[in-house]
Design an enzyme around this catalytic site. Structure first.
Site, PDB file in Angstrom:
ATOM      1  N   CYS A  87       0.973  -1.232   0.146  1.00  0.00           N
ATOM      2  CA  CYS A  87       0.591  -0.542   0.439  1.00  0.00           C
ATOM      3  C   CYS A  87       1.006   1.730   0.317  1.00  0.00           C
ATOM      4  O   CYS A  87       0.622   1.921  -0.428  1.00  0.00           O
ATOM      5  CB  CYS A  87      -0.989   0.273   1.375  1.00  0.00           C
ATOM      6  SG  CYS A  87       0.073  -0.174   3.055  1.00  0.00           S
ATOM      7  N   HIS A  98      -1.852   1.031   7.221  1.00  0.00           N
ATOM      8  CA  HIS A  98      -2.457   1.421   5.414  1.00  0.00           C
ATOM      9  C   HIS A  98      -2.075   2.762   5.273  1.00  0.00           C
ATOM     10  O   HIS A  98      -2.141   3.033   6.640  1.00  0.00           O
ATOM     11  CB  HIS A  98      -3.924   0.988   5.685  1.00  0.00           C
ATOM     12  CG  HIS A  98      -4.556   0.764   3.896  1.00  0.00           C
ATOM     13  ND1 HIS A  98      -3.930   0.440   3.197  1.00  0.00           N
ATOM     14  CD2 HIS A  98      -5.346   1.758   3.490  1.00  0.00           C
ATOM     15  CE1 HIS A  98      -4.068   0.238   1.854  1.00  0.00           C
ATOM     16  NE2 HIS A  98      -5.324   0.783   1.864  1.00  0.00           N
ATOM     17  N   ASP A 104      -8.010   5.958  -2.709  1.00  0.00           N
ATOM     18  CA  ASP A 104      -6.890   4.481  -2.153  1.00  0.00           C
ATOM     19  C   ASP A 104      -6.743   4.021  -3.680  1.00  0.00           C
ATOM     20  O   ASP A 104      -7.587   2.593  -4.036  1.00  0.00           O
ATOM     21  CB  ASP A 104      -8.160   3.333  -1.264  1.00  0.00           C
ATOM     22  CG  ASP A 104      -7.159   2.980  -0.756  1.00  0.00           C
ATOM     23  OD1 ASP A 104      -5.901   2.685  -0.749  1.00  0.00           O
ATOM     24  OD2 ASP A 104      -7.186   1.760   0.368  1.00  0.00           O
TER      25      ASP A 104
END
Lengths: 323, 669
Positions: free
Chosen positions: B415, B459, B475
């Site tokens: 991520c 994250h 995202d």
């Protein structure tokens, strides 16, 4: 401070329980924190500070848990000293200068076995270095019995005074204590001192005189038949072994010949005279020689035996003592 | 009055040594190993003194030991000051005092230090499990304290322990009253906090590979309980911790000016005709950091928490203990719709011309879509979706130009790589953008209906800015691995990678397995513990007052406290003194036992039956025991009526009778 403590003592005295049997309840006991208890409070404060400064609830919790325990120990410590009965179980007479042993019974009247109770004479409490307190447990059923010793200094009747009981059980953070007067009393015989009784000869050489006298007794033929109650010491075993029956030596028949322990025949102060007479009573008892005691205003006819000895010693102890 | 100079009793010494072992054992996680050796040595020495094999140490040895320990602590801890050094010294004193333990006073010092050692452990761990364990050293210290006050003949250590346990149990009601009603104060002065062994956790910097590393930790970050019981869908659970606005070519970090923005709220509002909001309570585990985690965007802020210019929340002091706070968040907020200095900051790229290909790509996007922000963002996200990008923990070495290497060459990343590249390229395209660091998703605890977020849920995602729309969350990871967002980390990883994180052991079982249910139940219990005990504070106290009195005046707390203490004390006084019970003569007590014995064999004294008649009847009924009954009866009569003062005879007679009788068997007839 001195005035306050004196006032406090007075107040304690006023509230003191007196009697030959005393039952303690929670009303008459006093509670104070001990040094260990004060230190424990300091510990609690430190833990509380950790709780506050680190915003730590568990430190708060521990502080509160220990505080609650400490608080409840007040009840426990009080309870440990109440619901018990203290009984004056008497004392055996002693000679002046000896330790008198006073027997004290402790019984549980309510609840469980009591642990770690200290018993001490109130007046010797301060003198002692605090570390020789006699700790006892009082069994729920059998109770406990202790001997409290105290030096009997003077002839006469000796009252040792107040007894102090205390306990710090279970945690030692608080001490509960109580002062009681169990009316302990004991007869104190004069301290035996070697000395001269003029009619008996000098004490230093008394062996001779006594032996001569002793022979006289041995040879003595004045016997009468044994009656129940006669001292076994007076039994004439010689005639018994010859199968002639049980006879005892009879001294009353020989008035004038037996030694009189006469107050007036001793020199010195009253106490000294009594001490010398006491010495002779013991001496003659040991030698198994009959004797009479003559004090101003008192006369004990010559005889021998435990009963006679106790009567003689009692008379010596109580001479001039107003009860 | 005290007898502190008396020698230590055997019972006291036994429990003291056990208490020390129990108190020191858990400290081994935080203290140098040799402290245990030190204690062991001292304990053995002390036992040998007790057995008269060793002597007490003399002054030289004592001073020598203290110097050596001081040096030892300095070398293993680096300091003798601070909390760690202080604790090591405390434990050293705790151990060393053993070998000069002679009197009751010495023993008291050790026991009191012991309580402090237990307290110090609460600074490291507030969990229910540890607190339960800590009861062991506490009760043992208590037993040792009792042992010290017993007579020397008392040699039944278990009876002492039983008494200690009873004392503690009796103290619990009073403790609870104090715990809940004692006012919680603000710290009087600041103290060094215990350094958490920072295994993992979000930091205020993000370097490639950092978050991937955190997936190895299943340590709890927070638990969130939603007020109405409705847990929002996973794709809305973006737990925002930090905003990273500054990039140096390798590392993303907080902008330098953010910390000066306290007190100046950035402008924002919830979109009124689309109120999509949720209320929840968070129990945050100690992080030693000041930022406060919340779902975007928090509407109401807890006390002493401020929203900074980059929209992250910050408390005025580090979260060193379990921290509970109530929040309401809206999922639709209009954040800074107009251009501000922050939008300019978030357009900056490193001046060193790193990652030229990515810069060129951004420039191209801007040209293609003529500066239309939405279209630029869409195009970029589509590229992640359509090109063969791969979501993986194992990323190849990216070298100097890490964005270029990832975005154009390897196309494999976690991520953080996606967030970093997206932000970089958006900035290159002239769109203000920034990296958001926090946690995504979490596990729903079915036993307590709350969400628990662990370190492996860490994250990174992206916020970009558009005129009129303000800051918008995207995202990029979702484009590559939607399962990461919808079902969690483990679902998005290959089996091989799951094994690599080591978290399978924790969450690898099916939702219906007994193990999972047990774990959920345990975690639920811990959540309750944290809410009601660990994080209990003055806010909750006020809540109680509000419910009881309708007012939050703190004097009511004092009233409750006093009433509680008096009530509980009165109850204990009654229970312990039992005033309704009459005092009893020990002789009669023996007689009652005698009666009880006979009653078990069916012989009961009738009302008005005298002791002699009763004894005769008993002797007839139990002819085999005539002798014993007679003996007891005679002893009783002698004691009671003839005034003989020997209870022992009575006791012996009773004992003999009891011994002779078969145990509780009816033998009449």
């Amino acid at each position: 401070m001195a005035i306050i403590s004196k006032q406090f003592e007075k107040w304690v005295d006023k509230r003191m329980l007196v009697g030959r049997e005393i039952s303690l309840n929670s009303k008459r006991v006093y509670v104070l924190p001990t040094k260990a208890g004060l230190a424990f409070i300091l510990l609690l404060l430190i833990i509380l500070l950790v709780g506050i400064n680190y915003q730590n609830n568990l430190a708060y919790g521990l502080c509160f848990l220990l505080s609650a325990v400490m608080f409840l120990t007040i009840i426990h410590t009080c309870r440990n000293l109440s619901g018990i009965k203290l009984i004056n179980a008497g004392a055996e007479p002693v000679f002046a200068g000896d330790l008198a042993n006073f027997r004290m019974r402790l019984e549980v009247t309510k609840g469980a076995t009591r642990q770690a109770i200290a018993v001490i004479w109130n007046d010797s409490r301060k003198k002692q270095e605090d570390n020789h307190l006699q700790l006892i447990d009082i069994d729920k059923l059998a109770g406990a019995e202790i001997l409290l010793a105290k030096l009997a200094k003077k002839r006469g009747v000796f009252s040792p005074g107040k007894v102090h009981l205390e306990t710090q059980f279970p945690l030692g953070l608080f001490v509960t204590w109580v002062q009681i007067n169990l009316l302990f009393k004991v007869v104190v015989y004069p301290k035996p001192i070697e000395g001269v009784i003029s009619t008996l000869g000098h004490a230093g050489k008394e062996e001779e005189g006594l032996h001569a006298h002793g022979k006289g007794v041995d040879d003595f033929q004045g016997l009468r038949t044994y009656q129940p109650g006669d001292s076994m010491r007076l039994v004439n075993w010689k005639s018994f072994s010859k199968g002639q029956g049980l006879f005892v030596r009879d001294f009353s028949a020989l008035a004038g010949k037996e030694p009189w322990l006469d107050f007036d025949q001793v020199d010195g102060s009253v106490e000294h005279r009594l001490s010398v007479l006491c010495f002779w009573v013991l001496k003659l008892e040991q030698e198994q020689q009959p004797y009479g005691v003559r004090l101003p205003g008192f006369e004990l006819a010559p005889s021998i035996g435990d009963k006679h000895k106790l009567a003689a010693l009692y008379a010596l102890a109580m001479h001039g003592v107003t009860q | 009055m005290t007898e502190n100079t008396a020698l230590v009793t055997r019972n006291g010494l036994t429990w003291l040594l056990i208490a020390q072992a129990l108190a020191i054992f858990p400290l081994l996680f935080y203290l140098p190993w040799w402290t245990l050796g030190l204690w062991l040595g001292c304990a053995v020495w002390r036992i040998q003194i007790y057995r008269m094999k060793f002597n007490y140490p003399n002054k030289i040895i004592k001073v020598g030991l203290i110097v050596i320990i001081g040096i030892g602590i300095y070398f293993t801890r680096g300091t003798v000051l601070g909390l760690e050094g202080g604790l090591a010294l405390l434990v050293a004193a705790f151990s060393l005092k053993l070998i000069e333990l002679k009197t009751k006073r010495d023993a008291l010092v050790i026991l009191y230090i012991g309580f402090l050692v237990v307290t110090s452990l609460y600074l490291y761990d507030n969990s229910f499990a540890w607190v339960s364990y800590s009861l062991l050293p506490i009760v043992t210290l208590m037993a040792a304290l009792i042992g010290l006050n017993q007579i020397k003949l008392a040699i039944h250590p278990l009876a002492t322990m039983k008494l200690a346990t009873i004392l503690l149990l009796q103290a619990i009601p009073l403790m609870l009253v104090l715990f809940f009603f004692f006012p919680r104060l603000d710290p009087l002065w600041t103290l060094p906090m215990p350094k958490k062994q920072q295994t993992t956790g979000v930091s205020n910097k993000m370097t490639p590979g950092e978050i991937a590393n955190m997936t190895k930790s299943s340590e709890l970050v927070l638990r969130a309980t939603f007020t109405d019981g409705n847990i929002p869908p996973r794709n809305k659970l973006y737990w925002r911790a930090l905003t990273l606005e500054s990039y140096n070519g390798r590392t993303w970090s907080q902008a330098w000016d953010v910390e000066y923005s306290i007190g100046r709220e950035p402008s924002w509002r919830a979109i009124p005709n689309n109120r999509d909001e949720t209320s929840y309570n968070i129990i945050m585990q100690p992080s030693s950091q000041t930022w406060v985690i919340a779902l975007d965007t928090a509407q109401t802020l807890p006390n002493q928490v401020a929203r900074l210019a980059d929209f992250h929340l910050e408390r005025n002091k580090p979260i060193d203990t379990v921290y509970s706070y109530q929040l309401t968040s809206t999922f639709n907020a209009l954040k800074e719709p107009d251009r501000t200095p922050r939008t300019n900051i978030n357009q900056q790229l490193p001046v060193n011309n790193s990652d030229p290909r990515a810069r060129a790509f951004g420039e191209e996007l801007r040209k293609t879509y003529q500066g239309n922000t939405s279209q630029i963002v869409d195009a970029l996200l589509k590229r992640f979706h359509n090109e063969p990008y791969h979501y993986t923990l194992n990323t190849p070495d990216l070298g100097q130009n890490s964005v270029d290497a990832f975005f154009f060459d390897t196309k494999r990343g976690f991520c953080e790589h996606y967030a970093s590249a997206t932000t970089f390229i958006l900035r290159a395209a002239g769109v203000p953008a920034r990296v958001i660091l926090g946690y995504q998703g979490g596990e729903i605890n079915t036993a307590g209906n709350f969400v628990q977020v662990r370190q492996f849920d860490a994250h990174a995602w992206v916020e970009y800015w558009e005129q009129g729309k303000g800051w918008v969350t995207i995202d990029p990871t979702f484009q590559v691995a939607p399962s990461r967002i919808e079902r969690g980390l483990n679902e998005a990883l290959s089996e091989e990678e799951q094994a690599q994180t080591g978290n399978n052991a924790l969450i690898g079982y099916g939702a219906d397995s007994i193990l999972t249910k047990l774990r959920m139940g345990w975690e639920n219990f811990n959540n309750e513990w944290d809410i009601f005990i660990s994080s209990y504070n003055s806010d909750q106290q006020r809540g109680i007052l509000q419910r009881l009195f309708g007012k939050t005046n703190l004097t009511y707390l004092g009233v409750l406290l006093v009433i509680g203490i008096i009530l509980i004390t009165a109850i204990w006084m009654l229970l312990l003194f039992k005033p309704w019970k009459r005092e009893q003569d020990p002789v009669l007590r023996y007689y009652q036992q005698f009666e009880k014995l006979l009653a078990t064999h069916g012989i009961r004294r009738e009302i008005g039956e005298g002791p002699t008649d009763f004894a005769l009847r008993a002797m007839q009924a139990l002819p085999n025991y005539q002798k014993q009954i007679k003996a007891f009866h005679e002893a009783f009569i002698a004691q009671q009526y003839a005034g003989q003062n020997s209870l022992d005879i009575l006791k012996q007679a009773l004992k003999a009778f009891r011994k002779a009788l078969p145990w509780k068997k009816k033998i009449t007839g």
